[in-house]
Design an enzyme around this catalytic site. Structure first.
Site, PDB file in Angstrom:
ATOM      1  N   LYS A 207       0.829  -1.207   0.000  1.00  0.00           N
ATOM      2  CA  LYS A 207       0.000   0.000   0.000  1.00  0.00           C
ATOM      3  C   LYS A 207       0.869   1.265   0.000  1.00  0.00           C
ATOM      4  CE  LYS A 207      -2.973   3.068   0.377  1.00  0.00           C
ATOM      5  NZ  LYS A 207      -4.336   3.262   0.697  1.00  0.00           N
ATOM      6  N   CYS A 261      -3.616  10.652   1.902  1.00  0.00           N
ATOM      7  CA  CYS A 261      -2.914   9.412   1.546  1.00  0.00           C
ATOM      8  C   CYS A 261      -1.549   9.695   0.928  1.00  0.00           C
ATOM      9  CB  CYS A 261      -3.745   8.624   0.537  1.00  0.00           C
ATOM     10  SG  CYS A 261      -5.473   8.553   0.962  1.00  0.00           S
TER      11      CYS A 261
HETATM   12  N1  SAJ Z   1      -2.375  14.845  -8.380  1.00  0.00           N
HETATM   13  C1  SAJ Z   1      -1.601  15.631  -9.198  1.00  0.00           C
HETATM   14  N2  SAJ Z   1      -1.325  15.158 -10.449  1.00  0.00           N
HETATM   15  C2  SAJ Z   1      -1.782  13.959 -10.900  1.00  0.00           C
HETATM   16  C3  SAJ Z   1      -2.569  13.164 -10.048  1.00  0.00           C
HETATM   17  C4  SAJ Z   1      -2.855  13.639  -8.785  1.00  0.00           C
HETATM   18  O1  SAJ Z   1      -1.151  16.726  -8.835  1.00  0.00           O
HETATM   19  O2  SAJ Z   1      -1.499  13.613 -12.048  1.00  0.00           O
HETATM   20  C5  SAJ Z   1      -2.660  15.320  -7.010  1.00  0.00           C
HETATM   21  C6  SAJ Z   1      -4.152  15.524  -6.732  1.00  0.00           C
HETATM   22  O3  SAJ Z   1      -4.588  16.780  -7.167  1.00  0.00           O
HETATM   23  C7  SAJ Z   1      -4.193  15.369  -5.229  1.00  0.00           C
HETATM   24  C8  SAJ Z   1      -3.105  14.323  -4.965  1.00  0.00           C
HETATM   25  O4  SAJ Z   1      -2.279  14.310  -6.104  1.00  0.00           O
HETATM   26  O5  SAJ Z   1      -3.832  16.573  -4.569  1.00  0.00           O
HETATM   27  C9  SAJ Z   1      -3.628  12.928  -4.703  1.00  0.00           C
HETATM   28  O6  SAJ Z   1      -4.730  12.632  -5.562  1.00  0.00           O
HETATM   29  P1  SAJ Z   1      -4.940  11.208  -6.260  1.00  0.00           P
HETATM   30  O7  SAJ Z   1      -6.177  11.297  -7.043  1.00  0.00           O
HETATM   31  O8  SAJ Z   1      -3.715  10.803  -6.977  1.00  0.00           O
HETATM   32  O9  SAJ Z   1      -5.040  10.191  -5.071  1.00  0.00           O
HETATM   33  P2  SAJ Z   1      -5.918  10.114  -3.726  1.00  0.00           P
HETATM   34  O10 SAJ Z   1      -5.070  10.651  -2.607  1.00  0.00           O
HETATM   35  O11 SAJ Z   1      -7.279  10.642  -3.882  1.00  0.00           O
HETATM   36  O12 SAJ Z   1      -6.037   8.516  -3.592  1.00  0.00           O
HETATM   37  C10 SAJ Z   1      -4.848   7.722  -3.557  1.00  0.00           C
HETATM   38  C11 SAJ Z   1      -5.007   6.553  -4.545  1.00  0.00           C
HETATM   39  N3  SAJ Z   1      -3.729   5.868  -4.699  1.00  0.00           N
HETATM   40  C12 SAJ Z   1      -3.211   5.633  -5.923  1.00  0.00           C
HETATM   41  O13 SAJ Z   1      -3.726   5.998  -6.950  1.00  0.00           O
HETATM   42  C13 SAJ Z   1      -1.930   4.854  -5.951  1.00  0.00           C
HETATM   43  C14 SAJ Z   1      -6.072   5.603  -4.039  1.00  0.00           C
HETATM   44  O14 SAJ Z   1      -6.148   4.451  -4.860  1.00  0.00           O
HETATM   45  C15 SAJ Z   1      -5.779   5.188  -2.590  1.00  0.00           C
HETATM   46  O15 SAJ Z   1      -6.758   4.314  -2.061  1.00  0.00           O
HETATM   47  C16 SAJ Z   1      -5.755   6.439  -1.746  1.00  0.00           C
HETATM   48  O16 SAJ Z   1      -4.678   7.266  -2.224  1.00  0.00           O
HETATM   49  C17 SAJ Z   1      -5.531   6.057  -0.303  1.00  0.00           C
HETATM   50  O17 SAJ Z   1      -6.506   6.055   0.461  1.00  0.00           O
HETATM   51  O18 SAJ Z   1      -4.403   5.711   0.059  1.00  0.00           O
END
Ligand code: SAJ
Length: 402
Positions: A207, A261
């Site tokens: 994870k 996360c």
């Molecule tokens: N973000 C960027 N650029 C991107 C993608 C995301 O700047 O290309 C930023 C988002 O705006 C946000 C942050 O990253 O601020 C995180 O967003 P996210 O959509 O990537 O992820 P979370 O935090 O909503 O959810 C993640 C997910 N993990 C992965 O994709 C590996 C989810 O599957 C997990 O269950 C979750 O963390 C968790 O609970 O750990």
């Protein structure tokens, strides 16, 4: 064999616990949800929800109305206990496991032989055995004998939780083989994705690895955005071109990385092995420094006006959610306010109010601003067109306005 009498006690009714509890309730399990907040317990017992997540309201209503889901401040006896409490970090980036410890102590008097205890909270390597199993052992349970303990990290994406709870593959790691088998059998009863068996330490590390992988890749995109800004190159255009290579898949730059996360979990790896986790730590530093860079861009634009009005679009940590945890947008708007940079107008379509900022409809914010600072790629903001903003200075941290 574990006694699956279909009663489940879910501790922690937040972004993971509540969707899980209500999903299990609609699958026929009898679910007893536990939360420390009376407001949350009351809200759920009325068949309502306290968070924004597509379709969760319908699921909770149906689970509560069917009598399969009820919430309370205290746990009770069940066949399966699921711990889904927060695992934040402390000021020094060390993990704060106090919620996991408290939840385990809370359920310990209700655990009986044949029970399965599952830790779903994202946790540092060693927590399932070293914290959960240890507390249960100290409470006199035959852990690894007739009480099974396993880790099954949640992997759902906020905004898509209900779909991903069922469709995603799950990693299940017990503290011993019988615990793994018991937990695998349980998840197979409601997950359509594959249920992959391992040990608890590997499940914990898997994870943390997933979220660190994403953090490192976003850091790469954020670093590119700084380089491209210096070189006068449009970073989003650059990335879409580079991504046409069959083996390149760069993520998107933004104002920083938020949420409970990705901005948190990599520190759990760094904290245990600081001298080895060099890329993971650097990625955290790169992503955490992006808000300051955005602020410097706003300051440079504000210097062009006597009394600039700055319209801040979005506060949540990512698109189409109301979640403000670790949000870089909040950090940016808060610091602009603290430093007295211009008159700030703020829009967040997913919230009706905010303790620090007066919220306004986004159209009004845009109309009244000299500088439009786009912080979150909410669907509402995607309707904005560069041509309509040509009288204003646009700082688009997400690259969505064309
Ligand atoms: N973000 C960027 N650029 C991107 C993608 C995301 O700047 O290309 C930023 C988002 O705006 C946000 C942050 O990253 O601020 C995180 O967003 P996210 O959509 O990537 O992820 P979370 O935090 O909503 O959810 C993640 C997910 N993990 C992965 O994709 C590996 C989810 O599957 C997990 O269950 C979750 O963390 C968790 O609970 O750990």
């Amino acid at each position: 064999m574990v006694n699956f009498d279909k009663t489940i006690c879910v501790v922690g009714l937040g972004y993971i616990g509540l969707p899980t509890a209500s999903l299990l309730g609609t699958k026929g399990f009898k679910v007893h949800g536990v939360d420390a907040s009376k407001r949350i317990v009351d809200t759920i017992n009325q068949g309502r929800i306290h968070i924004v997540e597509p379709d969760l309201d319908i699921l909770v209503k149906s689970a509560v109305q069917s009598g399969n889901l009820s919430a309370d401040l205290e746990p009770k006896q069940a066949d399966i206990f699921i711990i889904a409490v927060p695992t934040p970090f402390k000021a020094n980036h060390e993990p704060d496991l106090s919620y996991v410890e408290a939840a385990t102590r809370n359920i310990a008097p209700f655990v009986r032989p044949g029970n399965l205890v599952i830790l779903e909270s994202t946790s540092p390597v060693g927590t399932t055995d070293g914290v959960v199993a240890t507390i249960l052992r100290e409470a006199g349970h035959d852990v690894g004998g007739d009480v099974h303990v396993a880790h099954c990290p949640e992997r759902v994406l906020p905004g898509r939780i209900l779909t991903e709870l069922v469709e995603n593959d799950r990693i299940v790691g017990g503290i011993n083989d019988t615990s793994t088998e018991a937990a695998v059998e349980f998840y197979k009863s409601f997950v359509r994705g594959e249920v992959l068996a391992t040990d608890s330490r590997t499940a914990e590390m898997a994870k943390l690895t997933e979220n660190s992988f994403r953090d490192v890749n976003i850091a790469f995109a954020n670093e590119l955005s700084l380089l491209c800004d210096k070189e006068g190159i449009n970073v989003w255009n650059l990335i879409s071109l580079a991504n046409r290579h069959p083996r390149v898949n760069i993520l998107q730059p933004g104002p920083g990385v938020g949420g409970h996360c990705i901005a948190v979990d990599p520190w759990f790896i760094v904290a245990r092995n600081p001298e080895l986790a060099r890329i993971i730590r650097t990625a955290r530093i790169v992503n955490d420094s992006k808000p300051e860079w955005v602020i410097s861009k706003v300051k440079a634009a504000a210097d062009k006006f006597k009394k600039p009005v700055i319209g801040c679009l979005g506060l949540s940590f990512k698109a189409d959610v109301d979640d403000l945890r670790e949000s870089p947008s909040v950090e940016i708007v808060h610091k602009l306010k603290q430093e007295g940079i211009g008159k700030l107008l703020v829009a967040e379509p997913n919230l009706t109010k905010h303790p620090e900022f007066d919220l306004m409809p986004y159209e009004e914010v845009v109309a009244k601003s000299d500088i439009v600072l786009l912080l979150v790629n909410h669907r509402q903001f995607r309707k904005l067109k560069a041509v309509d903003l040509k009288e204003k200075i646009l700082i688009d941290t997400r690259g969505i306005i064309v």
